[in-house]
Motif scaffolding. Structure first.
Motif, mmCIF file in Angstrom:
data_model
loop_
_atom_site.group_PDB
_atom_site.id
_atom_site.type_symbol
_atom_site.label_atom_id
_atom_site.label_comp_id
_atom_site.label_asym_id
_atom_site.label_seq_id
_atom_site.Cartn_x
_atom_site.Cartn_y
_atom_site.Cartn_z
ATOM 1 N N UNK A 138 1.314 -1.173 -0.047
ATOM 2 C CA UNK A 138 0.269 -0.139 -0.162
ATOM 3 C C UNK A 138 0.656 1.310 -0.483
ATOM 4 N N UNK A 139 1.934 1.034 0.365
ATOM 5 C CA UNK A 139 3.089 2.326 0.566
ATOM 6 C C UNK A 139 3.668 2.203 -0.681
ATOM 7 N N UNK A 140 3.331 1.732 -1.202
ATOM 8 C CA UNK A 140 4.056 2.088 -2.901
ATOM 9 C C UNK A 140 2.596 2.552 -3.725
ATOM 10 N N UNK A 170 -3.782 4.074 4.412
ATOM 11 C CA UNK A 170 -5.610 3.907 5.139
ATOM 12 C C UNK A 170 -6.100 3.726 3.736
ATOM 13 N N UNK A 171 -6.429 4.432 3.251
ATOM 14 C CA UNK A 171 -7.566 4.833 1.474
ATOM 15 C C UNK A 171 -6.706 2.961 0.688
ATOM 16 N N UNK A 172 -5.885 2.365 0.398
ATOM 17 C CA UNK A 172 -5.520 1.431 -0.388
ATOM 18 C C UNK A 172 -6.447 0.493 1.218
ATOM 19 N N UNK A 173 -5.796 0.087 1.942
ATOM 20 C CA UNK A 173 -6.759 -0.464 2.825
ATOM 21 C C UNK A 173 -7.848 -0.853 2.792
ATOM 22 N N UNK A 178 -13.138 -3.773 0.389
ATOM 23 C CA UNK A 178 -13.999 -3.532 -0.251
ATOM 24 C C UNK A 178 -14.298 -3.853 -1.657
ATOM 25 N N UNK A 179 -12.895 -4.120 -2.415
ATOM 26 C CA UNK A 179 -12.857 -5.046 -3.471
ATOM 27 C C UNK A 179 -12.392 -6.025 -3.186
ATOM 28 N N UNK A 223 -9.509 -5.247 9.134
ATOM 29 C CA UNK A 223 -8.390 -4.125 7.978
ATOM 30 C C UNK A 223 -9.216 -3.525 7.907
ATOM 31 N N UNK A 224 -10.731 -2.950 7.765
ATOM 32 C CA UNK A 224 -11.549 -1.881 8.381
ATOM 33 C C UNK A 224 -11.117 -0.923 9.936
#
Length: 357
Positions: A138-140, A170-173, A178-179, A223-224
């Motif tokens: 997610x950092x990348x 956070x947004x990527x998590x 969601x997906x 994860x949320x």
């Protein structure tokens, strides 16, 4: 907080109005949430944000295409990035816009390279044993974008960058939570393997037949929860941004966090349902994001270990001498734009409800 203002003599000017219009169209089609939040940015920042996002969207689409040689597509993107960094972009609106953004805001090469490294991990089909491993991914693909956006807004402070990278993670998590079903149906699984094991789920069996189960719900919920902690950690960083930029970034984080709430409202079912936030709800979130917030503590907390390399890359990157920052943006103008956007979004939702199916 000092704001870096680029020297015009150092800026690549190859991107024209048509290129910026194409980039704006790309973001509008690719991410309704990001586009809505971007409406709160001052124009000087918004145009650079569009250019940055357009290349991210182009890169994501290029390596995500099915039926093609994704490794070759990534190699082409690497070459295009190298050309943009050298000030000789490929003949494409996103490339020309990226070259200008990189030069204008003194963005170190390590940040866009990190984004492409994350795409390479996708091509490899890499899985993640722990939450820390997932955070490194997610950092990348998201933290690097958060760092670049911070530079676009003129802020190069290490603490603010750390919070921005954490917000991207956070947004990527949230995206991953969601997906889950959508990713699984394309052979991808991002959920931490040790969490799946603890929930009694076999990763390969799940990929062969994605099904909702109590164990999967627990993993998605955890994860949320991890994402929510990072959203809270990001708030002090938003307060460190220029006043004119805070509403847009707060709105982006709030809208993404609300996607997590929508997943919960769907019973944590990310297999058969896709969580959505309505236009009217987004409009309300945008309006609240424009209101002043009390400064939160915790700005100086260390960066996530997985994002520290991004912050260090910026700190070691030479920049032109900082110039005097412009005046703060008129916040009342932000509110007017929010109210206009609310009206547009509400009209669009009303049209959708009345249109024949």
């Amino acid at each position: 907080m000092p704001v870096f203002v680029p020297d015009p003599s150092t800026v690549c000017t190859s991107a024209g109005a048509d290129d910026l219009a194409a980039c704006r169209a790309a973001i509008r089609a690719g991410s309704k949430s990001f586009f809505a939040a971007s409406m709160l940015l001052p124009p000087r920042v918004r145009s650079s944000a569009y250019g940055l996002y357009a290349f991210c969207r182009l890169s994501d689409d290029a390596v995500d295409e099915t039926g093609g040689d994704r490794a070759a597509a990534l190699a082409r993107l690497e070459r295009r990035l190298t050309a943009a960094l050298a000030g000789r972009p490929a003949n494409h609106p996103a490339d020309r816009a990226l070259a200008e953004v990189l030069a204008r805001h003194a963005i170190p090469e390590a940040l866009p390279r990190a984004l492409l490294e994350g795409f390479a991990w996708d091509i490899e089909g890499r899985r993640y044993d722990t939450l820390s491993d997932l955070a490194a991914y997610a950092a990348r693909v998201a933290g690097a974008v958060g760092a670049m956006m911070t530079l676009v807004m003129g802020v190069r402070d290490a603490d603010a960058l750390a919070r921005a990278c954490g917000l991207g993670v956070a947004m990527q998590f949230t995206n991953i939570a969601r997906d889950v079903g959508e990713d699984a149906r394309t052979g991808r699984l991002y959920l931490p393997r040790d969490w799946l094991d603890a929930a009694g789920l076999d990763a390969d069996a799940f990929l062969s037949e994605p099904r909702l189960s109590p164990g999967l719900k627990r993993v998605v919920a955890d994860l949320l929860t991890a994402a929510d902690g990072l959203y809270a950690r990001a708030e002090p960083g938003i307060a460190a941004l220029p006043l004119s930029c805070r509403p847009a970034i707060r709105a982006a984080g709030t809208i993404y966090a609300q996607i997590g709430r929508a997943v919960e409202e769907n019973g944590l079912d990310s297999i058969t349902r896709r969580a959505r936030v309505s236009g009217a709800h987004k409009a309300g979130l945008l309006a609240r994001a424009a209101l002043p917030k009390r400064r939160a503590s915790g700005l100086s907390a260390p960066p996530l270990p997985e994002t520290a390399f991004l912050v260090e890359a910026v700190m070691h990157h030479p920049i032109p001498a900082a110039r005097r920052p412009p005046p703060w943006w008129d916040v009342s103008g932000q509110v007017v734009r929010v109210l206009d956007l609310i009206e547009v979004l509400e009209e669009r939702d009303a049209f959708r409800r009345s249109a024949p199916s």
